[in-house]
Design an enzyme around this catalytic site. Sequence first.
Site, PDB file in Angstrom:
ATOM      1  N   GLY B  10       0.825  -1.204   0.000  1.00 44.95           N
ATOM      2  CA  GLY B  10       0.000   0.000   0.000  1.00 44.95           C
ATOM      3  C   GLY B  10       0.861   1.255   0.000  1.00 44.95           C
ATOM      4  N   LYS B 123      -8.241  -6.924  12.285  1.00 46.33           N
ATOM      5  CA  LYS B 123      -7.903  -5.960  11.234  1.00 46.33           C
ATOM      6  C   LYS B 123      -8.900  -4.795  11.250  1.00 46.33           C
ATOM      7  CE  LYS B 123      -6.176  -4.864   7.029  1.00 46.33           C
ATOM      8  NZ  LYS B 123      -4.788  -4.522   6.797  1.00 46.33           N
ATOM      9  N   LYS B 207      -2.312  -9.243   2.100  1.00 44.42           N
ATOM     10  CA  LYS B 207      -1.794  -9.263   0.731  1.00 44.42           C
ATOM     11  C   LYS B 207      -0.465  -9.999   0.617  1.00 44.42           C
ATOM     12  CE  LYS B 207       0.349  -5.677   0.208  1.00 44.42           C
ATOM     13  NZ  LYS B 207       1.799  -5.999   0.386  1.00 44.42           N
ATOM     14  N   LYS B 265       5.087  -9.027   6.212  1.00 48.44           N
ATOM     15  CA  LYS B 265       6.031  -9.245   5.100  1.00 48.44           C
ATOM     16  C   LYS B 265       7.052 -10.303   5.487  1.00 48.44           C
ATOM     17  CE  LYS B 265       5.650  -4.915   2.602  1.00 48.44           C
ATOM     18  NZ  LYS B 265       4.301  -4.723   3.178  1.00 48.44           N
TER      19      LYS B 265
END
Lengths: 311, 311
Positions: B10, B123, B207, B265
């Site tokens: 993002g 979230k 993601k 990540k």
Amino acid sequence: MKRYIIALGGNALLQRGEPLDIESQRNNASVAARAIAPLIGPNEVIITHGNGPQVGLLALQSAADWQAPNYPLDVLDAETEGQIGYLLEQELMNVLPPDHRCAALLTQIEISADDAAFEEPTKPIGPFYSETEAQKLSKQRGWTVARDGRLYRRVVASPHPKRIIEIGVIELLVQNGVVVICAGGGGIPVVRQPNGTLVGVEAVIDKDHASALLARQLKADALLLLTDVDAVYADWANPHARGIRMIRPDNMCRLAFEAGTMAPKVAAACDFVNRGGSMAGIGHLQDAIAILAGEAGTRITEDVVETVWWN
Amino acid sequence: MKRYIIALGGNALLQRGEPLDIESQRNNASVAARAIAPLIGPNEVIITHGNGPQVGLLALQSAADWQAPNYPLDVLDAETEGQIGYLLEQELMNVLPPDHRCAALLTQIEISADDAAFEEPTKPIGPFYSETEAQKLSKQRGWTVARDGRLYRRVVASPHPKRIIEIGVIELLVQNGVVVICAGGGGIPVVRQPNGTLVGVEAVIDKDHASALLARQLKADALLLLTDVDAVYADWANPHARGIRMIRPDNMCRLAFEAGTMAPKVAAACDFVNRGGSMAGIGHLQDAIAILAGEAGTRITEDVVETVWWN
């Protein structure tokens, strides 16, 4: 194996007067999927769809005073390709045998920057405004506004589709047995700039014309334009109204239709057949198979001499 | 020829503090396209992207009192795949030679209805509410709400991605040289119901984890997770902070990261390498090529014994 382009009209996906909630849209997508499913497998099927009510709602929401300024129409079109494409793909997968593959593909369609439509925008979109508000918005944002009933609306150009940017990808998928959902809302309108790059424009391409272009480029055996009306009628809204069963495009062009629903379908159907397409059909979503069999709807084709009518 | 999955964070698509207008997003998409373009052609490239700010804005707009009730998250996710996918595809085409084909594909990702994440949604999405408002919305709509700073927000589950529904179509496109943009926003979360049909759910898939799954299923040579930070740092926000140059996943797991940006990540990168992937890289968007060459960013791989640090 035949290759069919099936265009789902806005009224086939959202019934007149229905609220724009997801439950209604999902139910209608499911009905459409069930109507089309029997054609898939024996044939190659490419599905397109309208986005009128959906893009109107997004434009309304985007026009309100949020954190972000008004989004342009090309971006809102892309959002509706996501929204409607997803619902259609999911409902299709839910009625097809598990070995069928589906793909919903974002589709850009090139138009000409000097299309005459830009000189006289005609397509109303988004909310209604008073005359004062409309004049203010016109000045502030450079919009063209036009009277619609007793109020005013923004109007945008509806240019002619020239080239489908992703046509090679669509052909590849279809040749490999994938059911493709594409060109939603008439595609995302883009122009090619003098330096060769693409950029989105504030316009709305007619979905039926985009579908006719797709049918021509993919050399489809038939173009089916499905809606919530069972056939094309001559003298519609008249006691003498007669449903057309089979007609040549040259004879179809001599008939006049209201600018609203049927006129673009008739023009797109004639355009496809005039440029070498074998058959275009117009009729009710539920009759998709019967239209191909000649047992329902209106067939536009060169393979008929005299116009044949429904009784 | 190598096969690379490139995940655009993002923060790589919208810089911190930038307004959520289309001009900023288009400019950032253009920057991303230029950073990635040199990898395309010599390699197979599949691009994924986040959608945090975009889906948040749509949720805000949809939550307001319009003609239509609140749209569920799966549908809003699909809308952002349309919006961002379109901008990325167009900007990519504008920097690639004309013979390259691109496709932005809507992507559903299956999750488990009994994922533990549903028991404890974490979230936060959409607008902030006062405690009273939050409790009212929780009752009215069945939302889980949680404190976020001094106010409250809706929180949703972030379940683990299990299966990419369109994986066969993605593989087909990649094998035929098409640059594919897919799994945007972590994909559209769906569950398989007992009768075998798919249905969307109110959740947000991470993601980076979706990209790791994609990389594994496509047997990618590398997974690149790109953001606006140049590497993974041990003891970040500490005077002793040190950038990691190369590290084994087991050593990486022993380090602790803030729950915010880097932790997912790092987890996704380790997951990919732990399950047989050759290399995952984390770093700045502009360094995409240098990360693959080992000249920038953080490389997570089994092909190193001792951790190598940047000075």
